[in-house]
Design a protein around this motif. Structure first.
Motif, PDB file in Angstrom:
ATOM      1  N   LYS A   1    -108.084-104.106  41.521  1.00  0.00           N
ATOM      2  CA  LYS A   1    -107.076-103.779  42.519  1.00  0.00           C
ATOM      3  C   LYS A   1    -105.983-102.944  41.876  1.00  0.00           C
ATOM      4  CE  LYS A   1    -103.805-105.740  45.855  1.00  0.00           C
ATOM      5  NZ  LYS A   1    -103.231-106.989  46.433  1.00  0.00           N
TER       6      LYS A   1
ATOM      7  N   LYS B   1    -108.101 -95.699  45.156  1.00  0.00           N
ATOM      8  CA  LYS B   1    -107.844 -97.131  45.345  1.00  0.00           C
ATOM      9  C   LYS B   1    -109.072 -97.855  45.887  1.00  0.00           C
ATOM     10  CE  LYS B   1    -102.835 -97.024  45.935  1.00  0.00           C
ATOM     11  NZ  LYS B   1    -101.680 -97.361  46.807  1.00  0.00           N
ATOM     12  N   LYS B   2    -109.730 -97.254  46.873  1.00  0.00           N
ATOM     13  CA  LYS B   2    -110.928 -97.884  47.447  1.00  0.00           C
ATOM     14  C   LYS B   2    -112.056 -97.932  46.421  1.00  0.00           C
ATOM     15  CE  LYS B   2    -110.008 -96.677  52.277  1.00  0.00           C
ATOM     16  NZ  LYS B   2    -110.499 -95.955  53.483  1.00  0.00           N
TER      17      LYS B   2
ATOM     18  N   GLU C   1    -111.370-100.788  44.067  1.00  0.00           N
ATOM     19  CA  GLU C   1    -111.646-102.066  44.722  1.00  0.00           C
ATOM     20  C   GLU C   1    -113.137-102.347  44.791  1.00  0.00           C
ATOM     21  OE1 GLU C   1    -109.768-102.160  48.515  1.00  0.00           O
ATOM     22  OE2 GLU C   1    -107.724-102.134  47.709  1.00  0.00           O
TER      23      GLU C   1
END
Length: 339
Positions: free
Chosen positions: A196, A187-188, A191
């Motif tokens: 997202k 997820k990071k 991003e």
């Protein structure tokens, strides 16, 4: 029961982790038989261990190892102060702890066990587990994003750089395989690349998939699956040589070749030969007492002909403390936020 170190005793009660137990001991919030414990003290069930005047106890129970197809809306925690947590939803007689992390809104493979050493070691070795995930993002996926994400997740173990295999499945959805040693903070990483993650499903961990395991259902891991996971949890992580992205000279065209080799991931194998005796397909919800040593404790309901529960019911309210209910299959709790 053999004497245990105080922090392990506390962890085995399901109150908190060993690290948190050490913190509570340092803060003077733990007493043993009414006194502050000495450093390195070992205790047994005969000793009265209290945290903030709350008496703790460890039940002598058979080891339990489960895999759950976690639905969205459940928190992967054993903290009973958190609403809609997986342990309360499963309502199993054993003192279960979830292995690793899976966000509340995420779905898929999640291991649980009452073997605190197994849980702690496997959580620590999380990046040694191969994972396959289906990910949805908030905007159309570009070929540049796939190439950069594949490289950002690359493994440099043993000096051989290897990119993550990624296949685009829809405009905003892709499938990714994260092998041992790769960057698992997906997820990071997304991003950082301007995307997202809106939904994530973990469809496979090593050779354990969601095949024949419906959302909200769980089963007992087979002896072969347990042994394989224990070998990983007991292994030592390979130290990757220090390399920067600039050191990586891989060709992005290799992604297409890797994708053609992905057949094993597109058609995952069966769940290690799971059968009724392995607790296949139990639904989170009501419970019945476990047979000591059988590993078939169910809070998923009495087995029918297919090893699944019967009529719908409400999820259990607590871990191990609830009154055994009549056989049935409970519905997954509704989504809600932390309290």
């Amino acid at each position: 029961m053999e004497p245990k170190r105080l922090n392990k005793f506390i962890s085995d009660t399901g109150f908190c982790s060993r690290r948190e137990a050490d913190r509570l001991i340092e803060e003077g919030r733990v007493t043993v038989n009414g006194k502050e414990p000495e450093a390195g003290i070992k205790v047994t069930p005969k000793d009265k261990v209290r945290i903030d005047d709350q008496l703790l106890s460890v039940r002598d129970e058979a080891p339990v190892y489960l895999v759950l197809n976690k639905p969205s809306g459940l928190s992967a925690t054993a903290d009973m102060e958190v609403r809609d947590n997986v342990v309360r939803a499963i309502n199993h007689p054993a003192s279960l702890l979830p292995v690793g992390k899976l966000d509340r809104e995420d779905e898929g493979v999640l291991f649980l066990s009452n073997d605190s050493d197994f849980v702690r070691k496997l959580t620590k070795m999380d990046t040694r587990l191969e994972k396959e995930l289906i990910v949805t993002v908030n905007k159309p996926i570009s070929s540049d994003f796939i190439a950069k994400l594949s490289e950002s997740c690359a493994s440099f173990e043993e000096g051989t750089p290897k990119k993550a295999v990624i296949n685009k499945e829809a405009t905003t959805r892709f499938r990714i395989v994260l092998e041992p040693g790769m960057n698992h903070t997906l997820k990071k990483t997304c991003e950082a690349l301007g995307y997202k993650v809106t939904f994530m499903q973990r469809v496979r961990v090593n050779n354990i998939t969601l095949t024949k395991l419906q959302k909200g259902h769980w089963r007992t891991l087979t002896s072969q699956e347990i042994e394989a996971l224990k070998q990983i949890s007991s292994s030592k992580a390979v130290t990757a040589p220090a390399k920067s992205k600039q050191d990586y000279k891989g060709n992005t065209s290799g992604l297409n070749r890797a994708a053609t080799e992905k057949g094993a991931y597109q058609k995952p194998g069966k769940l290690g030969g799971a059968t009724e005796t392995a607790g296949a397909g139990k639904r989170i919800g009501k419970s019945r007492p476990a047979t000591a040593g059988s590993g078939k404790g169910t809070r998923g309901g009495a087995k029918g002909p297919t090893g699944r529960g019967g009529a719908a019911g409400k999820p259990g309210a607590s871990r191990g403390g609830s009154k055994p209910a009549a056989g049935g299959r409970g519905a997954a709790p509704k989504r809600s936020s932390k309290r």
